[in-house]
Every structure is written in structure tokens, then in C-alpha cells.
Write a protein that holds these residues in place. Sequence first.
Motif, PDB file in Angstrom:
ATOM      1  N   SER A 181      -0.846   2.493 -10.864  1.00  0.00           N
ATOM      2  CA  SER A 181       0.068   3.465 -10.256  1.00  0.00           C
ATOM      3  C   SER A 181      -0.730   4.372  -9.342  1.00  0.00           C
ATOM      4  O   SER A 181      -1.958   4.250  -9.226  1.00  0.00           O
ATOM      5  N   GLU A 185      -4.989   4.365  -9.353  1.00  0.00           N
ATOM      6  CA  GLU A 185      -5.357   3.312  -8.403  1.00  0.00           C
ATOM      7  C   GLU A 185      -6.850   3.295  -8.109  1.00  0.00           C
ATOM      8  O   GLU A 185      -7.477   2.225  -8.033  1.00  0.00           O
ATOM      9  N   GLN A 211      -0.638  -9.222 -12.303  1.00  0.00           N
ATOM     10  CA  GLN A 211       0.780  -9.337 -12.610  1.00  0.00           C
ATOM     11  C   GLN A 211       1.142 -10.371 -13.667  1.00  0.00           C
ATOM     12  O   GLN A 211       1.955 -10.119 -14.528  1.00  0.00           O
ATOM     13  N   ARG A 224      -1.182  -4.988 -13.796  1.00  0.00           N
ATOM     14  CA  ARG A 224       0.236  -5.246 -13.565  1.00  0.00           C
ATOM     15  C   ARG A 224       0.883  -4.040 -12.908  1.00  0.00           C
ATOM     16  O   ARG A 224       0.368  -2.918 -12.966  1.00  0.00           O
ATOM     17  N   GLN A 225       2.012  -4.297 -12.279  1.00  0.00           N
ATOM     18  CA  GLN A 225       2.688  -3.212 -11.575  1.00  0.00           C
ATOM     19  C   GLN A 225       3.509  -2.374 -12.549  1.00  0.00           C
ATOM     20  O   GLN A 225       3.917  -2.839 -13.616  1.00  0.00           O
ATOM     21  N   GLN A 237       5.751   2.417  -5.863  1.00  0.00           N
ATOM     22  CA  GLN A 237       4.677   1.956  -6.733  1.00  0.00           C
ATOM     23  C   GLN A 237       4.306   0.497  -6.452  1.00  0.00           C
ATOM     24  O   GLN A 237       3.157   0.097  -6.640  1.00  0.00           O
ATOM     25  N   ASN A 238       5.260  -0.291  -5.998  1.00  0.00           N
ATOM     26  CA  ASN A 238       4.945  -1.668  -5.598  1.00  0.00           C
ATOM     27  C   ASN A 238       3.914  -1.672  -4.467  1.00  0.00           C
ATOM     28  O   ASN A 238       3.000  -2.509  -4.446  1.00  0.00           O
ATOM     29  N   PHE A 241       0.509  -0.942  -5.835  1.00  0.00           N
ATOM     30  CA  PHE A 241      -0.008  -2.116  -6.545  1.00  0.00           C
ATOM     31  C   PHE A 241      -0.525  -3.165  -5.563  1.00  0.00           C
ATOM     32  O   PHE A 241      -1.631  -3.699  -5.740  1.00  0.00           O
ATOM     33  N   ARG A 242       0.264  -3.470  -4.529  1.00  0.00           N
ATOM     34  CA  ARG A 242      -0.172  -4.470  -3.546  1.00  0.00           C
ATOM     35  C   ARG A 242      -1.479  -4.047  -2.889  1.00  0.00           C
ATOM     36  O   ARG A 242      -2.388  -4.862  -2.688  1.00  0.00           O
ATOM     37  N   ALA A 256       5.973  -9.949  -6.211  1.00  0.00           N
ATOM     38  CA  ALA A 256       5.156  -8.752  -6.044  1.00  0.00           C
ATOM     39  C   ALA A 256       4.542  -8.662  -4.654  1.00  0.00           C
ATOM     40  O   ALA A 256       4.064  -7.605  -4.246  1.00  0.00           O
ATOM     41  N   SER A 341      12.090  -8.455  -9.474  1.00  0.00           N
ATOM     42  CA  SER A 341      10.699  -8.012  -9.576  1.00  0.00           C
ATOM     43  C   SER A 341       9.840  -9.133 -10.134  1.00  0.00           C
ATOM     44  O   SER A 341      10.335 -10.194 -10.527  1.00  0.00           O
TER      45      SER A 341
END
Length: 381
Positions: A181, A185, A211, A224-225, A237-238, A241-242, A256, A341
Amino acid sequence: MNVSCPPPALPGSYLVIELTNRCSLACVHCSVSEAGHEHHTRTGYIDPALVLDLYRDLAETGARFDALILFWLGEPLLHPHFGPIYREALRLAAERGTFGQVEVHTNGTHLTADRVRLALNDAAVRQVWHFSLDAARQDTYLQIKGLDRFEPVEANVARFVAEKGRLGARWPRPVFQFIVSDRNEAEVPVFRRRWTSACARAGLPVRAAAQNVPPGEDAVVFFRQLDCPTAEEQARQNAVFRRAMAAEGLALPRPAQSPEAVQAHNATACSGFWKSPVVGWLGDVTVCTRDNLLHNRVGSLAEAPFSALWWGQEMAGRRARVAQGDYGGLPTCATCFIPRSANYSELSPNEIAAQAAHDARWDDRWDDRWDDRWDDRRKAP
């Protein structure tokens, strides 16, 4: 229902059993941290007799799930009868094939020496233990976990790793989990190095993954996201994560990868009604781990066997409606975005058809065969 015609074994299926809703932490992404949340106004441990009845019911029904997950909204290692519940799951999986693997998700606060001895084994059953850690620094851990248990938790998990290496135990497969998150990060690289090094010192093969936990028996440093309560926050938040996974060179599954906005409308058949029954600590049965208010409650194991609830007429009717995208009376589902998702088990038309054919063969006399046994046991002191 005829026992000679067991329910279809659907790929990606998993049964969740909440051993307790009590927890030793208060993670910001968990309902435990929400003051006044209905799931936690009363706390306790699941009755071991309910779990053993459930195991017996599954064996007699001929049911099979890809995984049994001993965890939901509390710390499973707190349960005073964790050992017998865990060992019986392994026996059932080995002798009857009821579970393809047995999983435990723990925050590590109660990963004591006796729990480590219980965990490490060479049974003929796949086992995976997820260590929910989420930080590489003490201050970040406190911010995310709500309590400062960073140093003892790291020591507990490090002891587990060292002992697994010393004994050469095949199971369980350790997964070091980090939910990415905007709070943590920056610590992704440090976390990866820390647990990769710990495994290397213990002689355990290890890899990092994003993921999805990949097949195999090696240890996994797993990112994981974050699951979020709104589509807007999920999209934000995606992106975090990416970005973090790209910096680590870790590939993402297709859902994702997408930078598209998250849609808060569910018009597809959600696999939860087919593949992910959840049993709460009081015995309530629902269809999804996101349903922590039990809006989709089917019934209780204190009143009926699992097979009568999950493969009975009520769930057959729900599946028939949901297969058509009809979520009438299920408002939580109608606005859910999880089917779009990466944290989702897919559901194919063939799987829907296979379950529908089984549902059509349900025989209410199966419920009757349980009635006397259930009533007698519930009347026992």
C-alpha cells in the motif's frame, strides 16, 4: 443427495473456517481495527465439535475442496484446540482427499516453539503457512498492525525458518506476505532481501512473487495488492501495487496489470456462491470472506450440517439466480468489484453447469438422515 454422487470438485475452490475472531493485532486493513464492528462485538473460539462434525460431513458427502483455510478475521493460533483441529484436517486430506492442501494464515504473534513443532512435518498433504508481516521497519509495522509486535514476530518467524531448515521438514511451505500500500511501498525491496536471506541461511529455496502464490514447495516472498472498501481507493492502491512490482521486476496476473478504473458494479456470476464457503467462529455459513456482516448467511452448523446448507435448496436457488447476474436481495454483491480484481477465483460456464446438475439431484432425504443424529448431539450435555 446420494453419497455415490459427490459434489463436483471445482478448481480454485476453498473452504474457510474461522477458528476465532479474536486477534492479537489490529491491522488497519482488517475489521478488527474498526470500532464497533458487528463481527467483533462478541468474541470467542469455534467449538471444536462443530469443526469435527464438518469434517465428518464432508467425508461422508464425498466433497473435495482445493484448499482448507484455517483463518478469517482472527489469529488462528490463539485457539486452544488448534493442534487437534489441524491434525484432523491433515488426516482427512490424506485419507479421503477432502482437501488438496491445508493453509494457515497467521500474524506470527503466537508462533511459539510448540506451534513450530506442530507445524513442521512430512505428512503426505500439501501445507502452506502464510506469515502476514506487511512491514520491514518497526514504525511502519506499528502504523499498519496497530500494535508494536515487530521484533518478537520477526524473531518467531525467523525461528520457524531456521528450524525448518535444520530438520529438513517438507511442510509447511512458508509464505512471507506483504500487502503493498502507500504506507509501506518503500519497504518492498528491504522486505524481499530480509526473508530471501533468512531462507538462504537455512538452506531453503526461495523466490519472490506478486499477487498469486506460484505452484511448488519452495518458500515465497509474496507481495499482494490491498483489498479496499471503495472502487476509488482500490484504483489508487492498484496503481501503487503496479509501480512497486514493476520496480522489483515481478510479473503481475492480467487483472492486476490493468490501469483501468475499477467498476463498482457486479454483473457477472461471482464464484463465491460456488467455490468459497466461509464458516464463522459461531458456525455461521456464508459465501465470501468479504461478507463479515453475514448479509449472505445461509445458516448455521449449530442447526444443520454443512452439506445441507451448501448443497441444499437455498444455495441451489441462489446459484441459479446469480448465474444469470441476478443479485436481488444481495446488495453487498451487487456493488462488489472483486470479480474484476486479481484477488478472485474464476468461474466457467462448464463449472456452473456441473454444479447445477448436482443441485438438481439434491435429495431432501439426505437432510432427514442427519436430523436424528444432529438433534441427539445438540441435546448432549
